[in-house]
Scaffold this active site. Structure first.
Site, PDB file in Angstrom:
ATOM      1  N   ASP A   1     -82.264  88.876   2.149  1.00 31.61           N
ATOM      2  CA  ASP A   1     -82.241  88.398   3.517  1.00 31.61           C
ATOM      3  C   ASP A   1     -82.758  86.960   3.497  1.00 31.61           C
ATOM      4  O   ASP A   1     -83.389  86.537   2.524  1.00 31.61           O
ATOM      5  CB  ASP A   1     -83.140  89.292   4.377  1.00 31.61           C
ATOM      6  CG  ASP A   1     -83.270  88.798   5.797  1.00 31.61           C
ATOM      7  OD1 ASP A   1     -82.241  88.539   6.435  1.00 31.61           O
ATOM      8  OD2 ASP A   1     -84.418  88.631   6.259  1.00 31.61           O
TER       9      ASP A   1
ATOM     10  N   ASP B   1     -84.168  84.656   6.697  1.00 29.15           N
ATOM     11  CA  ASP B   1     -85.319  84.357   7.550  1.00 29.15           C
ATOM     12  C   ASP B   1     -86.344  85.486   7.496  1.00 29.15           C
ATOM     13  O   ASP B   1     -86.028  86.638   7.771  1.00 29.15           O
ATOM     14  CB  ASP B   1     -84.857  84.127   8.990  1.00 29.15           C
ATOM     15  CG  ASP B   1     -83.824  83.010   9.087  1.00 29.15           C
ATOM     16  OD1 ASP B   1     -83.908  82.066   8.287  1.00 29.15           O
ATOM     17  OD2 ASP B   1     -82.926  83.089   9.954  1.00 29.15           O
TER      18      ASP B   1
END
Length: 214
Positions: free
Chosen positions: A33, A35
């Protein structure tokens, strides 16, 4: 012929191959991922100046590079659907992130981002799009592009949706940033591991190195 300057496979899906590194067919992958995982989550990130790397993730990405596993970013970007920023802003943030990582000896091999969201407008206003995590679409698209062994791949993320996307895609493990417990799915096919302490990060690096040695 499209005049769009960005690597969009459809209006809400960014798929960008970085570099020309060639991987053996059947190699496992490290899915990441963005952020809250690679960089500090500052909300809807549309300004490159706001990027702050999470230093504990740098050895993880380097280990993947050394082990020969593709490092693949899979990111939900509902801020685009909501109109907070556009693909040009995402492109600038993405370029800055890749440059900061490169300066730290970290290579990303593929970036996928999904802008679809039920609260969006126009053609991006799609609820439960197959490419949006927790659905596995981005991971499966990456599998097809690079020919990775999805069953031996792992995902690192800071949300339950990241872990669920990994489970649905058929990955073997997910490492949850700030997670406090290790647990295995009811059918025993997917294990979620906590990623909070320095020791957890060392274990993750060891796991990646072992996958590269298979």
């Amino acid at each position: 012929m499209s005049s769009n300057p960005y690597p969009l496979e459809e209006p809400g899906l960014w798929v960008e191959r970085i570099g020309t590194w060639v991987f053996r067919a059947g190699t496992p992958a490290l899915f990441l991922d963005r952020d809250g995982t690679i960089n500090v989550d500052s909300g809807y990130l549309g300004d490159p100046a706001d990027i702050v790397l999470r230093p504990e993730m740098l050895p993880v990405i380097r280990t993947s590079n050394i082990a020969g596993l593709p490092a693949i970013v899979v990111s939900n970007q509902s801020g685009i659907a909501r109109g907070y920023f556009g693909w040009p802003d995402f492109a600038a943030v993405n370029a800055r992130l890749l440059a900061l990582l490169e300066a730290q000896g970290c290579r990303i091999d593929l970036v996928l981002a999904c802008a679809y969201h039920s609260s969006g407008t126009g053609e991006l206003a799609v609820g439960d799009h197959p490419m949006r995590k927790p659905n596995p679409g981005m991971l499966l698209r990456a599998r097809d592009l690079l020919g990775v062994d999805i069953s031996r791949s792992i995902i690192v993320g800071d949300k339950a949706d990241d872990m669920e996307a990994g489970r649905r895609a058929g990955l073997c493990e997910g490492w949850l940033v700030h997670g406090r417990l290790n647990r295995t799915s009811g059918d025993g096919t997917f294990t979620m591991r906590k990623l909070m302490t320095g020791n957890d990060h060392r274990k993750l690096c060891e796991t990646i190195a072992e996958l590269g040695g298979d």
